[in-house]
Write a protein that holds these residues in place. Structure first.
Motif, PDB file in Angstrom:
ATOM      1  N   LEU A 136       0.816  -1.211   0.000  1.00 55.98           N
ATOM      2  CA  LEU A 136       0.000   0.000   0.000  1.00 55.98           C
ATOM      3  C   LEU A 136       0.850   1.263   0.000  1.00 55.98           C
ATOM      4  CD1 LEU A 136      -2.855  -0.979   2.489  1.00 55.98           C
ATOM      5  CD2 LEU A 136      -2.850  -1.086  -0.009  1.00 55.98           C
ATOM      6  N   THR A 137       1.914   1.299   0.809  1.00 57.05           N
ATOM      7  CA  THR A 137       2.669   2.543   0.963  1.00 57.05           C
ATOM      8  C   THR A 137       3.859   2.664   0.020  1.00 57.05           C
ATOM      9  OG1 THR A 137       4.052   1.577   2.718  1.00 57.05           O
ATOM     10  CG2 THR A 137       1.997   2.665   3.389  1.00 57.05           C
ATOM     11  N   GLU A 138       4.407   1.516  -0.451  1.00 51.74           N
ATOM     12  CA  GLU A 138       5.587   1.569  -1.298  1.00 51.74           C
ATOM     13  C   GLU A 138       5.349   1.055  -2.709  1.00 51.74           C
ATOM     14  OE1 GLU A 138       9.459   0.559   0.760  1.00 51.74           O
ATOM     15  OE2 GLU A 138       8.047  -0.341   2.176  1.00 51.74           O
ATOM     16  N   GLY A 139       4.279   0.271  -2.894  1.00 48.08           N
ATOM     17  CA  GLY A 139       4.014  -0.260  -4.218  1.00 48.08           C
ATOM     18  C   GLY A 139       4.918  -1.426  -4.548  1.00 48.08           C
ATOM     19  N   TYR A 140       4.953  -1.774  -5.835  1.00 49.91           N
ATOM     20  CA  TYR A 140       5.711  -2.941  -6.286  1.00 49.91           C
ATOM     21  C   TYR A 140       7.157  -2.583  -6.579  1.00 49.91           C
ATOM     22  CZ  TYR A 140       7.540  -6.432  -9.493  1.00 49.91           C
ATOM     23  OH  TYR A 140       8.338  -7.355 -10.108  1.00 49.91           O
ATOM     24  N   GLY A 141       8.061  -3.426  -6.140  1.00 54.08           N
ATOM     25  CA  GLY A 141       9.445  -3.356  -6.567  1.00 54.08           C
ATOM     26  C   GLY A 141      10.291  -2.316  -5.851  1.00 54.08           C
ATOM     27  N   PRO A 142      11.557  -2.232  -6.262  1.00 55.14           N
ATOM     28  CA  PRO A 142      12.485  -1.296  -5.631  1.00 55.14           C
ATOM     29  C   PRO A 142      12.091   0.155  -5.867  1.00 55.14           C
ATOM     30  CG  PRO A 142      13.658  -2.983  -6.900  1.00 55.14           C
ATOM     31  CD  PRO A 142      12.208  -3.090  -7.269  1.00 55.14           C
ATOM     32  N   SER A 143      12.479   0.988  -4.931  1.00 52.79           N
ATOM     33  CA  SER A 143      12.231   2.431  -5.032  1.00 52.79           C
ATOM     34  C   SER A 143      13.412   3.173  -4.432  1.00 52.79           C
ATOM     35  CB  SER A 143      10.956   2.812  -4.283  1.00 52.79           C
ATOM     36  OG  SER A 143      11.102   2.560  -2.888  1.00 52.79           O
ATOM     37  N   ALA A 144      13.528   4.444  -4.771  1.00 52.55           N
ATOM     38  CA  ALA A 144      14.595   5.258  -4.190  1.00 52.55           C
ATOM     39  C   ALA A 144      14.461   5.299  -2.674  1.00 52.55           C
ATOM     40  CB  ALA A 144      14.548   6.665  -4.779  1.00 52.55           C
ATOM     41  N   ARG A 145      13.222   5.391  -2.200  1.00 54.73           N
ATOM     42  CA  ARG A 145      12.980   5.428  -0.760  1.00 54.73           C
ATOM     43  C   ARG A 145      13.490   4.164  -0.077  1.00 54.73           C
ATOM     44  NH1 ARG A 145       6.850   5.047   1.708  1.00 54.73           N
ATOM     45  NH2 ARG A 145       7.414   4.224   3.749  1.00 54.73           N
ATOM     46  N   ALA A 146      13.200   3.015  -0.676  1.00 54.66           N
ATOM     47  CA  ALA A 146      13.636   1.752  -0.083  1.00 54.66           C
ATOM     48  C   ALA A 146      15.156   1.648  -0.074  1.00 54.66           C
ATOM     49  CB  ALA A 146      13.030   0.583  -0.857  1.00 54.66           C
ATOM     50  N   PHE A 147      15.799   2.052  -1.164  1.00 51.62           N
ATOM     51  CA  PHE A 147      17.256   1.972  -1.215  1.00 51.62           C
ATOM     52  C   PHE A 147      17.900   2.946  -0.228  1.00 51.62           C
ATOM     53  CE2 PHE A 147      17.033   0.140  -5.742  1.00 51.62           C
ATOM     54  CZ  PHE A 147      17.211  -1.151  -5.273  1.00 51.62           C
ATOM     55  N   ASP A 148      17.293   4.109  -0.041  1.00 60.83           N
ATOM     56  CA  ASP A 148      17.799   5.035   0.976  1.00 60.83           C
ATOM     57  C   ASP A 148      17.724   4.400   2.361  1.00 60.83           C
ATOM     58  OD1 ASP A 148      18.494   7.103  -0.738  1.00 60.83           O
ATOM     59  OD2 ASP A 148      16.548   8.115  -0.572  1.00 60.83           O
ATOM     60  N   THR A 149      16.603   3.723   2.626  1.00 57.43           N
ATOM     61  CA  THR A 149      16.430   3.057   3.921  1.00 57.43           C
ATOM     62  C   THR A 149      17.498   1.997   4.133  1.00 57.43           C
ATOM     63  OG1 THR A 149      14.034   3.433   3.908  1.00 57.43           O
ATOM     64  CG2 THR A 149      14.850   1.662   5.323  1.00 57.43           C
ATOM     65  N   LEU A 150      17.725   1.175   3.104  1.00 58.71           N
ATOM     66  CA  LEU A 150      18.705   0.108   3.221  1.00 58.71           C
ATOM     67  C   LEU A 150      20.124   0.663   3.366  1.00 58.71           C
ATOM     68  CD1 LEU A 150      17.196  -2.347   0.594  1.00 58.71           C
ATOM     69  CD2 LEU A 150      17.376  -2.724   3.057  1.00 58.71           C
ATOM     70  N   LYS A 151      20.419   1.706   2.615  1.00 57.12           N
ATOM     71  CA  LYS A 151      21.743   2.334   2.731  1.00 57.12           C
ATOM     72  C   LYS A 151      21.928   2.890   4.139  1.00 57.12           C
ATOM     73  CE  LYS A 151      25.656   3.958   1.038  1.00 57.12           C
ATOM     74  NZ  LYS A 151      26.758   3.054   0.597  1.00 57.12           N
ATOM     75  N   GLY A 152      20.872   3.481   4.682  1.00 56.17           N
ATOM     76  CA  GLY A 152      20.935   4.027   6.030  1.00 56.17           C
ATOM     77  C   GLY A 152      21.145   2.971   7.089  1.00 56.17           C
ATOM     78  N   GLN A 153      20.751   1.724   6.783  1.00 51.68           N
ATOM     79  CA  GLN A 153      20.927   0.630   7.731  1.00 51.68           C
ATOM     80  C   GLN A 153      22.245  -0.113   7.489  1.00 51.68           C
ATOM     81  OE1 GLN A 153      17.473  -1.885   8.112  1.00 51.68           O
ATOM     82  NE2 GLN A 153      16.068  -0.158   8.204  1.00 51.68           N
ATOM     83  N   GLY A 154      23.085   0.450   6.630  1.00 52.92           N
ATOM     84  CA  GLY A 154      24.421  -0.092   6.456  1.00 52.92           C
ATOM     85  C   GLY A 154      24.587  -1.104   5.348  1.00 52.92           C
ATOM     86  N   ALA A 155      23.610  -1.227   4.464  1.00 58.20           N
ATOM     87  CA  ALA A 155      23.715  -2.217   3.391  1.00 58.20           C
ATOM     88  C   ALA A 155      24.826  -1.843   2.420  1.00 58.20           C
ATOM     89  CB  ALA A 155      22.395  -2.315   2.646  1.00 58.20           C
ATOM     90  N   ASP A 156      25.603  -2.847   2.033  1.00 57.67           N
ATOM     91  CA  ASP A 156      26.623  -2.680   1.007  1.00 57.67           C
ATOM     92  C   ASP A 156      26.157  -3.252  -0.331  1.00 57.67           C
ATOM     93  OD1 ASP A 156      28.765  -1.645   2.763  1.00 57.67           O
ATOM     94  OD2 ASP A 156      28.640  -3.650   3.655  1.00 57.67           O
ATOM     95  N   LEU A 157      25.385  -4.341  -0.265  1.00 52.88           N
ATOM     96  CA  LEU A 157      24.889  -5.008  -1.464  1.00 52.88           C
ATOM     97  C   LEU A 157      23.441  -5.418  -1.228  1.00 52.88           C
ATOM     98  CD1 LEU A 157      25.322  -6.440  -4.258  1.00 52.88           C
ATOM     99  CD2 LEU A 157      26.000  -8.471  -2.954  1.00 52.88           C
ATOM    100  N   VAL A 158      22.594  -5.164  -2.218  1.00 55.80           N
ATOM    101  CA  VAL A 158      21.196  -5.594  -2.171  1.00 55.80           C
ATOM    102  C   VAL A 158      20.963  -6.549  -3.336  1.00 55.80           C
ATOM    103  CG1 VAL A 158      18.774  -4.888  -2.358  1.00 55.80           C
ATOM    104  CG2 VAL A 158      20.388  -3.483  -1.063  1.00 55.80           C
ATOM    105  N   VAL A 159      20.376  -7.694  -3.051  1.00 62.49           N
ATOM    106  CA  VAL A 159      19.991  -8.649  -4.087  1.00 62.49           C
ATOM    107  C   VAL A 159      18.472  -8.608  -4.207  1.00 62.49           C
ATOM    108  CG1 VAL A 159      20.076 -11.039  -4.877  1.00 62.49           C
ATOM    109  CG2 VAL A 159      21.948 -10.122  -3.472  1.00 62.49           C
ATOM    110  N   THR A 160      17.973  -8.115  -5.327  1.00 62.20           N
ATOM    111  CA  THR A 160      16.525  -8.081  -5.526  1.00 62.20           C
ATOM    112  C   THR A 160      16.092  -9.406  -6.144  1.00 62.20           C
ATOM    113  OG1 THR A 160      16.468  -7.198  -7.796  1.00 62.20           O
ATOM    114  CG2 THR A 160      16.692  -5.602  -5.982  1.00 62.20           C
ATOM    115  N   VAL A 161      15.001  -9.963  -5.637  1.00 61.85           N
ATOM    116  CA  VAL A 161      14.479 -11.222  -6.175  1.00 61.85           C
ATOM    117  C   VAL A 161      13.003 -11.045  -6.543  1.00 61.85           C
ATOM    118  CG1 VAL A 161      16.129 -12.719  -5.010  1.00 61.85           C
ATOM    119  CG2 VAL A 161      14.023 -12.100  -3.831  1.00 61.85           C
TER     120      VAL A 161
END
Length: 603
Positions: A136-161
């Motif tokens: 409902l709030t983010e929709g389908y798939g990756p978004s800039a908002r989601a990647f910002d969140t993950l980067k903020g939590q220290g992610a170095d690599l994201v694997v989208t499936v």
């Protein structure tokens, strides 16, 4: 008695040119030479040999089809474009103890895909956190908002499936903030891939794997083989057991069945063998969910995956917390599994109520306007506050009802945005048309498969999208309507509908797209003891001229000509249906699941 019931290739089977659902019947075409080859080479009787041949199983393919093995059918991981690069990037991150996240779609295929990767990382002694966007709030798939969140939590690599192949803007943003991404997907995508370390997708232009029918979970399963190979090459298994990915084939099978993929070749082997693994109910999440559903732990079938487990896993992403399914499938804690399963089961009950309400409203709206029978290529129906989590299910129900592609859109009147999902007919590539609408600027987002697609649209632009899709799909729909046959395998008498016959054809399981479940015909039967059931279903006995009978059920048809004919107890009916096991109270019998019927008096 089993008989050959009509002309092969062309012409009406049992003379049915127009059934109660408005379709003609035909016998599945099969090459006589291939039928003979299967009879001689495999020792099959004619009906079974014919069924194989009619499904495109060549004279030299019968053994692999009936007894598929990974050894014979597993593809070379390197045949997938970017697979070696993906494996290298992931093993690099693992070796460097970098922070890796898996970003998954919120459906069953996404959850199964994420769980496969989590289990491989766990076997390698590493943690792999899961991120699933909220529908409902983010929709389908990756978004800039989601990647910002993950980067903020220290992610170095994201694997989208099960997502990411079409997320060009989001992946451009990830690159701009220094976040590495590997994409593992199977959805239709553009010629130019998004910006990433690797984009693995058997449906990517230029990929020569020949595995375009795989679900994302199947692609991830091949990735696990590539990861094992890469880790082995680097000596990472010195002193450590190599992960046995075969133990997780149940998750690959779950994704394949629930994403309605073509069950041929390697995908068939993966699904059949995966259901065998599932039958041990060793995955704590699947075992707990089966118990929460009140089902017995019997050998797993596509029915378990598609109708018991799948809807409950999906319920989290549809109307609850989007990560519940992935967490359930990846946990090894029975207590946590039981808690998650109970929550998902409760959400599924609520989902069914929401779905029923939206279905009823959509049927009323469309049938009042006549849009289902006006000759249009596709039905597009929208309603305010229709929950976006159920519109895909509703579209599927309406497609079955009207035999044409349907797109159902839930509109948020305050935001002025509609989120919709569509289901298509064979021969009509809805995903390609939705992609074209997006490229024309008519959609805020959109994409999908030939048979299923999703979209986001401004509420004042729905009319333009409806016109575009109808124009775009007119030719395909006209051809598909002319080919909307009910394709049957053999004609039988009620007395021949035995458990032995069912068991013989079960050798062809698992069934799905490209390997349809055998469809049997009965001629000149009467519906007796017919009773309506909750949900619009009808139960009855089908009785032949000699008095032999078989129990039968027809789903969601009480208000349609099929259901009305059964409830009226009409005789002389021609029936098309699938044999199903009937083990109630230990009876070990069969019943017929009715697909269609024809009344010669109404021809």
């Amino acid at each position: 008695m089993i008989v050959d019931g009509g002309p092969s290739g062309s012409g009406a089977f049992l003379g049915v040119e127009r059934s109660l659902s408005g379709r003609a019947w035909r016998q599945r075409p099969a090459a006589a030479a291939v039928v003979r080859a299967h009879m001689q080479g495999l020792g099959l009787d004619e009906p079974m040999a014919r069924a194989l041949a009619s499904r495109g199983v060549g004279a030299d393919q019968g053994a692999d089809f009936l007894t598929p093995t990974l050894k014979a059918l597993f593809p070379d991981p390197s045949s997938f474009l970017d697979m070696d690069a993906a494996a290298a990037a992931i093993v690099d991150a693992l070796s460097a103890k970098a922070r890796v996240w898996v970003f998954a779609d919120y459906d069953v295929d996404g959850a199964a895909s994420a769980a496969l990767l989590v289990r491989w990382f766990r076997a390698m002694g590493a943690d792999l956190p899961i991120y699933v966007p909220d529908r409902l709030t983010e929709g389908y798939g990756p978004s800039a908002r989601a990647f910002d969140t993950l980067k903020g939590q220290g992610a170095d690599l994201v694997v989208t499936v099960d997502c990411g192949a079409a997320a060009h803007a989001a992946l451009d943003h990830a690159a701009s903030i220094g976040l590495n991404v590997v994409v593992i997907d199977h959805h239709l995508m553009r010629e130019q891939p998004p910006r990433a370390l690797a984009v693995v997708n058997p449906n990517r232009p230029g990929c020569n794997s020949g595995q375009g029918n795989l679900a994302a979970a199947g692609v991830v399963f091949v990735l696990l083989a590539a990861l094992n190979r890469e880790a082995r090459r680097r000596g990472l298994f010195d002193g450590r057991a190599e992960p046995d990915i075969r133990a997780w084939m149940d998750l690959a099978a779950l994704g394949a069945v629930c994403d309605v993929t073509g069950l041929t070749g390697f995908n068939r082997a993966l699904t059949r063998l995966g259901l065998g693994v599932m039958s041990a109910w060793g995955n704590p999440g699947l075992k707990a969910l089966l118990a929460a559903a009140g089902a017995e732990a019997r050998p797993a079938t596509t029915n378990h995956a598609g109708f018991i487990l799948g809807p409950r896993i999906n319920a989290g992403g549809r109307i609850g917390r989007s990560d519940l399914g992935a967490r359930l499938l990846s946990t090894d804690d029975p207590a946590e599994a039981a808690r998650l399963a109970a929550e998902l089961n409760a959400l599924n009950v609520a989902r069914r109520e929401v779905e029923a309400a939206v279905t009823e409203a959509a049927v009323r709206r469309v049938e009042a306007s006549g849009a289902h029978e006006d000759g249009s290529a596709v039905v597009v129906v929208e309603g305010e506050d229709w929950h976006p989590g159920v519109v895909g299910i509703v579209a599927g129900r309406l497609r079955e009802r009207w035999r044409k592609p349907v797109v159902v859109i839930g509109v948020d009147a305050v935001a002025g945005v509609g989120k919709g999902s569509g289901r298509s007919q064979p021969g009509v590539n809805l995903g390609r048309a939705i992609q074209a609408a997006w490229e024309e600027g008519l959609l805020l987002a959109g994409g999908g498969h030939a048979m299923a697609a999703g979209l986001t649209v401004a509420s004042d632009g729905i009319g333009a999208v409806r016109d575009f899709l109808n124009d775009r799909l007119a030719g395909e729909s006209q051809v598909a309507a002319g080919q909307d046959w009910v394709e049957l395998d053999i004609l039988i008498d009620p007395g021949a509908a035995t458990r032995d016959l069912f068991d013989a054809f079960e050798r062809m399981a698992p069934f799905g797209p490209a390997n349809p479940e055998p469809l049997f015909a009965l001629d000149g039967v009467q519906a007796r003891d017919a009773q309506p059931m909750n949900g619009g279903h009808v139960r009855c006995r089908l009785v032949g001229a000699d008095g032999a009978s078989i129990r039968a059920v027809a789903w969601r048809c009480a208000d349609l000509p099929l259901g009305q004919a059964l409830l009226a107890g009409q005789g002389g009916l021609k029936i098309a249906g699938r044999l199903k096991a009937d083990d109630w109270n230990g009876r070990r019998g069969v019943q017929l699941e009715i697909e269609d019927a024809a009344d010669p008096r109404m021809a």
